[in-house]
Scaffold this active site. Structure first.
Site, PDB file in Angstrom:
ATOM      1  N   LYS A  19      18.861   3.768  31.501  1.00 54.11           N
ATOM      2  CA  LYS A  19      19.389   2.961  30.393  1.00 54.11           C
ATOM      3  C   LYS A  19      20.713   3.566  29.920  1.00 54.11           C
ATOM      4  CE  LYS A  19      18.541   1.684  25.597  1.00 54.11           C
ATOM      5  NZ  LYS A  19      17.700   1.728  24.418  1.00 54.11           N
ATOM      6  N   GLU A  50      19.703   2.441  10.712  1.00 53.43           N
ATOM      7  CA  GLU A  50      19.007   3.423  11.562  1.00 53.43           C
ATOM      8  C   GLU A  50      19.063   4.843  11.007  1.00 53.43           C
ATOM      9  OE1 GLU A  50      20.032   3.061  15.692  1.00 53.43           O
ATOM     10  OE2 GLU A  50      18.827   4.798  16.262  1.00 53.43           O
TER      11      GLU A  50
HETATM   12  C1  LIG Z   1      24.118   0.590  19.273  1.00 51.54           C
HETATM   13  C2  LIG Z   1      23.757  -0.294  18.367  1.00 51.54           C
HETATM   14  O1  LIG Z   1      22.457  -0.644  18.119  1.00 51.54           O
HETATM   15  C3  LIG Z   1      21.377   0.147  18.539  1.00 51.54           C
HETATM   16  C4  LIG Z   1      20.387   0.051  17.461  1.00 51.54           C
HETATM   17  C5  LIG Z   1      19.550  -1.036  17.374  1.00 51.54           C
HETATM   18  C6  LIG Z   1      19.410  -1.901  18.467  1.00 51.54           C
HETATM   19  C7  LIG Z   1      20.026  -1.647  19.651  1.00 51.54           C
HETATM   20  C8  LIG Z   1      19.849  -2.560  20.796  1.00 51.54           C
HETATM   21  O2  LIG Z   1      19.029  -3.482  20.695  1.00 51.54           O
HETATM   22  O3  LIG Z   1      20.551  -2.417  21.793  1.00 51.54           O
HETATM   23  C9  LIG Z   1      20.849  -0.414  19.852  1.00 51.54           C
HETATM   24  O4  LIG Z   1      20.065   0.523  20.504  1.00 51.54           O
HETATM   25  C10 LIG Z   1      24.738  -0.968  17.504  1.00 51.54           C
HETATM   26  O5  LIG Z   1      24.344  -1.711  16.609  1.00 51.54           O
HETATM   27  O6  LIG Z   1      25.943  -0.748  17.690  1.00 51.54           O
END
Ligand SMILES: C=C(O[C@H]1C=CC=C(C(=O)O)[C@@H]1O)C(=O)O
Length: 425
Positions: A184, A232
């Protein structure tokens, strides 16, 4: 030079709009930071002490803190709780493409000279200085401020930077994943716009209004101001516990209860998003176990809703003996911002993204000398340098990622902050 720690515990509530107005007049650096339930709020100004190092790494800050204790004239261990180390680290010390970040380009970690802190329902004014400061007088100055008023800002020439190039990078990463070179990678991109006159403290207030379920952060130094309404948490250290969590997997929210519920249910059952999420849960769990901590988390993710998005979320708790900076170093970046395996993902991020991330995706928060603290992950974030606004957003790329939907997801994330930068009177 020995620094004294002075403290005034307030018996009354303080209006944040007044604090912001006072902060607005401070040269900086300045930090305004509160967590989503507003149980902790920090408003900091000026530097009492800063790590004497070019590279603000977790290890360097840890070493620096050992010397800090000898430089501070502390009257007892109870004062450890009063001394806050605040600020933000860089996302990746190896990626030094930081021309956009101005005065924030090394990250910024410091012990503030003046700090208004709110913990456990109580405001405190804490001053760390070689000189004796009249705290009552300083507090009166702050209380006599008028409330910061909403000021108009105008955003123009907003555009996403090279979206097609980013989609091509997504395809490239998907191939690497299919060839099992990596599991990933969270790939980010930017959007830019120009602002007329603006006040960063005012934008902070807008973010607070528009994103109630988020951290609200402003870190300002000279010509650069970082703003964030991130949902987060990277980690919180409280009562001998490590509280962290996985936030990964995304769908939209349009504020129609029925439709949003349907989308949330679909997200909770979507194999692509669940897989992406699971890698983050696993990454965090393994990292904490490697530090000999006992880790607990529910089996199924739940939904974490922001103003315009819904995410899969698994709260993760750990306990045992720990050193906060060691935990930060081990956790950051989790696979919600970096990828899996971490180092391969970071190399690909550096290769494929058009600019360095600077503080995007990095920990921003505080630590006390008593080892309590909380750090947010700096997403849903923008940088203001002079009149230019740069917004960042990333998406987790996995084997079955589709470039078009990842473009849409990052576009939604980029847009989530726009309203705060475009305020009419
Ligand atoms: C990297 C980001 O989100 C992260 C946090 C929540 C969901 C995410 C996703 O679904 O890809 C990402 O991991 C961003 O908002 O820039």
């Amino acid at each position: 030079m020995e620094l004294k720690v002075q403290k005034l515990v307030l018996t009354e509530d303080l209006a944040v709009t007044k604090i912001l107005n006072w902060l607005r007049q401070q040269d900086g650096p300045v930090l305004a930071w509160e967590n989503p339930d507003q149980s902790t709020r920090l408003f900091a100004s000026q530097i009492a002490l800063q790590p004497m190092t070019e590279q603000i790494t977790f290890a360097a800050v840890s070493q620096w803190l050992d010397t800090v204790r000898s430089q501070l004239q502390l009257t007892g261990a109870s004062q450890w709780q009063d001394v806050h180390v605040v600020g933000g680290f860089l996302f990746d010390m190896q990626d030094l493409r930081l021309q956009n970040w101005g005065a924030l380009s090394s990250g910024l970690i410091f012990i503030p000279k003046i700090l208004l802190s709110y913990h456990a329902n109580k405001w405190q004014l804490i001053v760390v200085s070689a000189q004796t400061v009249d705290l009552e007088n300083l507090l009166t100055q702050i209380k006599q401020q008028s409330a910061l008023k909403t000021a108009a800002t105008e955003l123009f020439a907003y555009h996403e930077v090279m979206p097609r190039k980013w989609a091509a990078s997504v395809e490239k990463i998907v191939q690497q994943i299919q060839q099992q070179k990596v599991n990933k990678v969270v790939l980010a991109r930017t959007a830019e716009g120009q602002l007329g006159s603006y006040c960063p403290e005012n934008i902070w207030l807008q973010l607070q209004k528009q994103h109630p379920n988020a951290y609200h952060i402003l870190l300002r130094a000279k010509n650069a101001a970082l703003l964030s309404a991130t949902p987060e948490r990277l980690v919180k250290f409280a009562n001998g516990q490590v509280l962290t969590g996985a936030v990964a997997g995304t769908t939209t929210k349009i504020n129609d209860a029925k439709i949003d519920h349907k989308r949330a249910q679909a997200l909770l059952q979507d194999p692509k998003n669940l897989g992406e999420h699971q890698l983050v849960v696993q990454g965090i769990t393994t990292a904490l176990q490697q530090l000999n901590l006992q880790v607990q988390h529910p089996k199924q993710p739940q939904i974490l809703a922001t103003a315009n998005l819904q995410h899969l979320f698994t709260p993760i708790q750990a306990h045992g003996r720990f050193d906060p900076l060691q935990i930060l170093a081990k956790l950051h970046p989790t696979p919600a911002l970096g990828g899996d395996p971490k180092q391969t993902a970071l190399t690909l991020i550096c290769q494929e993204e058009l600019q360095g991330r600077g503080l995007f995706g990095a920990p921003i928060g505080y630590l006390t000398l008593a080892q309590t603290g909380e750090w947010a992950v700096n997403i849903r974030s923008g940088l203001l340098k002079e009149q230019t606004l740069t917004l960042w957003a990333g998406a987790g790329i996995v084997a079955d990622s589709d470039p078009t939907s990842e473009l849409q997801e990052t576009s939604n994330k980029l847009k989530s902050l726009l309203l705060a930068f475009n305020v009419k009177d």
